[in-house]
Design a protein around this motif. Structure first.
Motif, PDB file in Angstrom:
ATOM      1  N   MET A 275       0.909  -1.008  -0.040  1.00 43.14           N
ATOM      2  CA  MET A 275      -0.252   0.188  -0.088  1.00 43.14           C
ATOM      3  C   MET A 275       1.109   1.275   0.079  1.00 43.14           C
ATOM      4  N   GLU A 276       1.051   1.888  -1.262  1.00 37.62           N
ATOM      5  CA  GLU A 276       1.913   2.888  -1.641  1.00 37.62           C
ATOM      6  C   GLU A 276       1.213   4.099  -0.823  1.00 37.62           C
ATOM      7  N   LEU A 277       1.746   5.471  -0.287  1.00 37.87           N
ATOM      8  CA  LEU A 277       0.744   7.110   0.134  1.00 37.87           C
ATOM      9  C   LEU A 277       2.280   7.738   0.200  1.00 37.87           C
ATOM     10  N   PRO A 278       1.748   8.794  -0.317  1.00 40.34           N
ATOM     11  CA  PRO A 278       3.121   9.601  -0.072  1.00 40.34           C
ATOM     12  C   PRO A 278       3.807  10.357   1.743  1.00 40.34           C
ATOM     13  N   SER A 279       4.507  10.451   1.204  1.00 40.47           N
ATOM     14  CA  SER A 279       5.415  10.327   2.217  1.00 40.47           C
ATOM     15  C   SER A 279       4.890  11.215   3.865  1.00 40.47           C
ATOM     16  N   ALA A 280       4.566  12.719   2.976  1.00 44.74           N
ATOM     17  CA  ALA A 280       4.057  13.779   4.088  1.00 44.74           C
ATOM     18  C   ALA A 280       2.335  12.809   4.887  1.00 44.74           C
ATOM     19  N   VAL A 281       2.124  12.135   4.092  1.00 42.82           N
ATOM     20  CA  VAL A 281       1.209  11.299   4.559  1.00 42.82           C
ATOM     21  C   VAL A 281       1.260  10.215   5.833  1.00 42.82           C
ATOM     22  N   ALA A 282       2.269   9.334   4.995  1.00 44.24           N
ATOM     23  CA  ALA A 282       2.623   8.086   5.997  1.00 44.24           C
ATOM     24  C   ALA A 282       3.411   8.935   7.131  1.00 44.24           C
ATOM     25  N   LEU A 283       4.313   9.479   6.961  1.00 42.98           N
ATOM     26  CA  LEU A 283       4.703  10.766   7.896  1.00 42.98           C
ATOM     27  C   LEU A 283       3.891  11.045   9.379  1.00 42.98           C
TER      28      LEU A 283
END
Length: 383
Positions: A275-283
């Motif tokens: 499941m791939e998420l943008p860095s800003a969203v995940a962090l």
């Protein structure tokens, strides 16, 4: 960390009759040869228990002194029951040639301040006590995480590379401080040598943010990141610690499987999709969920699933050691071990919760829960 029972049983000689014991200790069997006397802290559970059993069965070891807050089941060792922060440990170490210090708390659920106080004070006490009674070597076990997980890391990282980790991931600040204490000890106590062992992602009865990563219904991948995976089975760590205890290797070295796996290989071998998420969203989500107490893992743990931190194990190879496990085999063992567990963002879910929500749905549910908590707190402040 608790150890899998089959491994412990395999390391023991269960046919030996239990020796007579006093309230404070059990007598070891007769000394065998001229090998070193090795003391192990944290000897009743986890890696400490496995190592104690392994050394007690070795003809290359004269005697094993086992130290923990409770007595373990390795009857061939001499047991002393006390907290490693107790200065009285010095007398229990008298006569030891080598101390392997494994009494560390890296539990995800432990209060961070209490965890740090235990780990740092315990290491300080063991190093000082060992020097005071003439122990000539202390073996510390930290983690290859101390090298840091950064986008510009070499692949693999050299064992003598600069330690670039920060204290943002679970327990890593403690490990960095333990290594600092280890570097200072020989200067403060001439004649004391310190060996530091740095395992990669440890598997086999362990529970860490990195093993919980594989309990998720989907493998979280941060967009634009470059994950790489290098595992270390506890059995290989035990034999590496034995090498250090027998002084076949010294200084600072890493231990793990040869080579590494790319994220795509991990997904293919595991059959678990990403499941791939943008860095800003995940962090951002990880930081918020940890801040409000919904997950045990700080956002810093994510770096170790984003950037490469695989290391060379050339020093052990040069000493004649070889891992028994491959990365593929350890990954398979890990997947068997975590089967039936359900984790999201480091937080364990019940089976009902996991069944009711898919990966994306569970993520949204956690983020929604975080928002609800924030709104409730704001409402309380307005009252």
């Amino acid at each position: 960390m608790s150890s899998p029972d089959p491994q412990v049983r395999a390391a023991r000689n269960l046919t030996d009759p239990a020796p007579e014991s006093t309230p404070e200790e059990k007598r070891p069997r007769s000394p065998r040869g001229r090998g070193p006397v090795v003391a192990v802290t944290g000897a009743a559970t986890g890696i400490g228990e496995l190592l104690t059993a392994h050394l007690a069965a070795s003809d290359a070891i004269k005697q094993v002194i086992a130290i923990d807050e409770r007595r373990g089941e390795v009857t061939e060792a001499t047991w002393h029951i006390l907290d490693v922060r107790d200065p009285a440990i010095a007398e229990k170490l008298r006569g030891a040639d080598v101390v392997v210090h494994l009494a560390l708390d890296l539990d995800l659920e432990t209060d961070p301040a209490a965890r740090t106080a235990y780990n740092v004070r315990g290491t300080q006490t063991v190093l000082t006590a060992a020097a005071a009674v003439g122990v000539h070597r202390v073996v510390l076990c930290t983690s290859a995480m101390v090298y840091g997980a950064l986008a510009d890391n070499d692949v693999p990282i050299s064992e003598d590379a600069e330690l670039r980790a920060t204290a943002e991931a679970t327990g890593v600040g403690d490990l960095l401080e333990i290594e600092r204490l280890g570097r200072r000890a020989p200067r403060a106590h001439p004649g004391l040598n310190v060996t530091v062992v740095r395992p990669t992602v440890l598997v086999g009865g362990t529970d860490t943010a990195l093993t919980r990563y594989f309990e998720s219904p989907r493998l979280l991948v941060v967009a634009g990141s470059r994950p790489t995976w290098q595992f270390c089975h506890v059995e290989d760590l035990v034999t590496a610690l034995e090498y250090a205890a027998l002084e076949k290797i010294d200084g600072e070295f890493a231990v793990g499987c040869d080579g590494w796996l790319e994220q795509e290989e991990v997904e293919e071998l595991s059959g678990v999709r990403r499941m791939e998420l943008p860095s800003a969203v995940a962090l951002g989500a990880a930081a918020r969920l940890h801040r409000i107490g919904l997950t045990p893992s700080p956002a810093g743990d994510l770096a170790y699933t984003m950037h490469p931190w695989v290391v060379s194990v050339s020093r052990l190879h040069d000493a004649g050691w070889r891992p028994k496990w491959t990365n593929e085999e350890v990954l398979g063992a890990l997947l068997e071990e975590v089967e039936g567990r359900h984790t999201l963002a480091g937080r364990r879910l019940g089976r009902k919760d996991a069944t009711a929500a898919g990966a994306a749905g569970a993520t949204v549910a956690l983020l929604g829960a975080a928002a609800v908590v924030r709104r409730a707190r704001k409402a309380r402040r307005r009252i």
